[in-house]
Design a protein around this motif. Structure first.
Motif, PDB file in Angstrom:
ATOM      1  N   GLU A  49       7.693 -13.207   7.877  1.00 58.17           N
ATOM      2  CA  GLU A  49       7.436 -11.810   7.570  1.00 58.17           C
ATOM      3  C   GLU A  49       8.107 -11.421   6.256  1.00 58.17           C
ATOM      4  O   GLU A  49       9.206 -11.895   5.944  1.00 58.17           O
ATOM      5  N   VAL A  50       7.438 -10.546   5.495  1.00 53.02           N
ATOM      6  CA  VAL A  50       8.008 -10.066   4.241  1.00 53.02           C
ATOM      7  C   VAL A  50       7.309  -8.762   3.866  1.00 53.02           C
ATOM      8  O   VAL A  50       6.151  -8.527   4.243  1.00 53.02           O
ATOM      9  N   ASN A  51       8.013  -7.904   3.154  1.00 53.96           N
ATOM     10  CA  ASN A  51       7.403  -6.701   2.593  1.00 53.96           C
ATOM     11  C   ASN A  51       7.117  -6.944   1.121  1.00 53.96           C
ATOM     12  O   ASN A  51       7.972  -7.444   0.383  1.00 53.96           O
ATOM     13  N   ALA A  52       5.913  -6.597   0.695  1.00 54.61           N
ATOM     14  CA  ALA A  52       5.499  -6.791  -0.694  1.00 54.61           C
ATOM     15  C   ALA A  52       5.078  -5.457  -1.284  1.00 54.61           C
ATOM     16  O   ALA A  52       4.781  -4.494  -0.565  1.00 54.61           O
ATOM     17  N   ASN A  53       5.034  -5.412  -2.613  1.00 52.34           N
ATOM     18  CA  ASN A  53       4.591  -4.223  -3.321  1.00 52.34           C
ATOM     19  C   ASN A  53       3.528  -4.638  -4.325  1.00 52.34           C
ATOM     20  O   ASN A  53       3.740  -5.568  -5.122  1.00 52.34           O
ATOM     21  N   PHE A  54       2.401  -3.952  -4.296  1.00 52.49           N
ATOM     22  CA  PHE A  54       1.313  -4.248  -5.212  1.00 52.49           C
ATOM     23  C   PHE A  54       1.176  -3.057  -6.160  1.00 52.49           C
ATOM     24  O   PHE A  54       0.686  -1.996  -5.776  1.00 52.49           O
ATOM     25  N   VAL A  77      -6.415  -4.927  -3.422  1.00 49.29           N
ATOM     26  CA  VAL A  77      -5.913  -3.558  -3.403  1.00 49.29           C
ATOM     27  C   VAL A  77      -7.004  -2.700  -4.027  1.00 49.29           C
ATOM     28  O   VAL A  77      -7.287  -2.830  -5.225  1.00 49.29           O
ATOM     29  N   PRO A  78      -7.659  -1.843  -3.237  1.00 49.70           N
ATOM     30  CA  PRO A  78      -8.825  -1.110  -3.742  1.00 49.70           C
ATOM     31  C   PRO A  78      -8.449  -0.085  -4.805  1.00 49.70           C
ATOM     32  O   PRO A  78      -7.328   0.417  -4.861  1.00 49.70           O
ATOM     33  N   GLY A  79      -9.445   0.223  -5.637  1.00 49.53           N
ATOM     34  CA  GLY A  79      -9.256   1.201  -6.696  1.00 49.53           C
ATOM     35  C   GLY A  79      -9.817   0.688  -7.999  1.00 49.53           C
ATOM     36  O   GLY A  79     -10.398  -0.403  -8.070  1.00 49.53           O
ATOM     37  N   SER A  80      -9.650   1.454  -9.030  1.00 51.56           N
ATOM     38  CA  SER A  80     -10.139   1.079 -10.348  1.00 51.56           C
ATOM     39  C   SER A  80      -9.206   0.045 -10.965  1.00 51.56           C
ATOM     40  O   SER A  80      -8.041   0.334 -11.237  1.00 51.56           O
TER      41      SER A  80
END
Length: 303
Positions: free
Chosen positions: A141-146, A174-177
């Motif tokens: 397990e790990v927490n990530a930041n995009f 990671v959705p979006g423009s």
């Protein structure tokens, strides 16, 4: 807060040949939410430098220890929230299983960790190096930041007990423009961080496919251009180097994980490697100054 869960399965089959090398096959699966996992694999070989960890890297950059022909087939299954918001902590779960979907429960430590997780955006603009916590029964397990909308490739690098290193490739969107990719034609050999100036030099004038090369990172004080004297070990070595070839889509064969030479001079970190294909590569060299891990990135061109 409840999340819908997208499960991305990345299946890695490692077949050992005689001696120290291994041959990997390729495959592709897709998730329920149009997030795909593609795994391309090529061979690995060993070159042991007198018992030291200053290994020469070939192909995908892994120098394996001498092993028997026994090997297990493993797969890594990534579980992440369905809708990921940029710049927010994201819980990731990685389960390591064998070909019968039974948990692989024992792992060997390498470079002081049970798993190294390399997260990059497909345009190689964003890089992160994480170390998931092992919870037992094959679960990490790990927490990530995009930081921004993009397609991300996640390389999980681990070593089942008594086996060679394995690398699984997983995709996450990671959705979006998505920002316009940056111009890759910037090959400066100097990187200046707040307190450190890093110069990259090579043991030969031009980088060529298949040729062994020593990458020399000179670290100096940004204020006075003097060699630094407070370099501390990072992951048990003087530095850490990840190299990824710029390609679309990214594959396991684009990933090189090199180890620092033990006898690098003071104020310098050296790595020996080779590049399996021509093209543009990005390098991330990490080092420790007074407990702070710094990352310096460089673009190189291989003929």
């Amino acid at each position: 807060m409840k999340y819908s869960i997208t499960v991305i399965a990345a299946i890695a089959a490692l077949l050992l040949t005689q001696g120290c090398s291994s041959v990997l096959k390729s495959g592709e699966t897709s998730s329920q939410e149009n997030t795909t996992t593609q795994i391309d694999r090529d061979g690995r070989s060993n070159n042991n430098h007198g018992g030291h960890s200053n290994e020469q890297m070939h192909h995908n950059g892994h120098a394996n220890n001498h092993q028997s022909d026994r090997s297990i087939i493993t797969e890594a299954k990534l579980t992440a929230p369905k809708n990921i918001v940029p710049n927010q902590s994201v819980p990731l779960v990685i389960n390591i299983q064998d070909s019968q979907r039974k948990s692989v429960t024992k792992f060997d430590t390498f470079q002081e960790k049970l798993m190294h997780l390399i997260v990059v955006s497909d345009d190689l603009k964003i890089f992160d190096h994480l170390h998931p916590n092992y919870k037992g029964n094959g679960r990490f397990e790990v927490n990530a930041n995009f930081p921004e909308p993009n397609i991300y490739t996640i390389f999980s690098d681990y070593k089942p007990s008594g086996e060679n290193e394995r690398v699984n490739l997983m995709k996450l969107t990671v959705p979006g423009s998505t920002p316009v990719p940056q111009d890759l034609a910037k090959y400066s050999n100097t990187k200046i961080l707040p307190d450190t100036k890093i110069n990259l030099n090579f043991s030969q004038p031009n980088l060529k496919v298949g040729q062994e090369v020593t990458l020399k990172f000179d670290l100096k004080e940004a204020a006075n251009n003097q060699p630094i004297k407070d370099l501390k070990p990072y992951l048990g070595e003087k530095g850490h180097l990840v190299i990824i070839k710029s390609s679309s889509p990214l594959t396991v064969s684009d990933y090189i994980h090199a180890h620092a030479l033990k006898n690098s001079p003071d104020g310098q970190v050296q790595f020996v490697t080779s590049f399996p294909q021509s093209g543009t590569y990005k390098l991330w060299m990490q080092f420790n100054r007074n407990g702070k891990v710094n990352t310096a990135d460089f673009w190189v061109n291989v003929q």
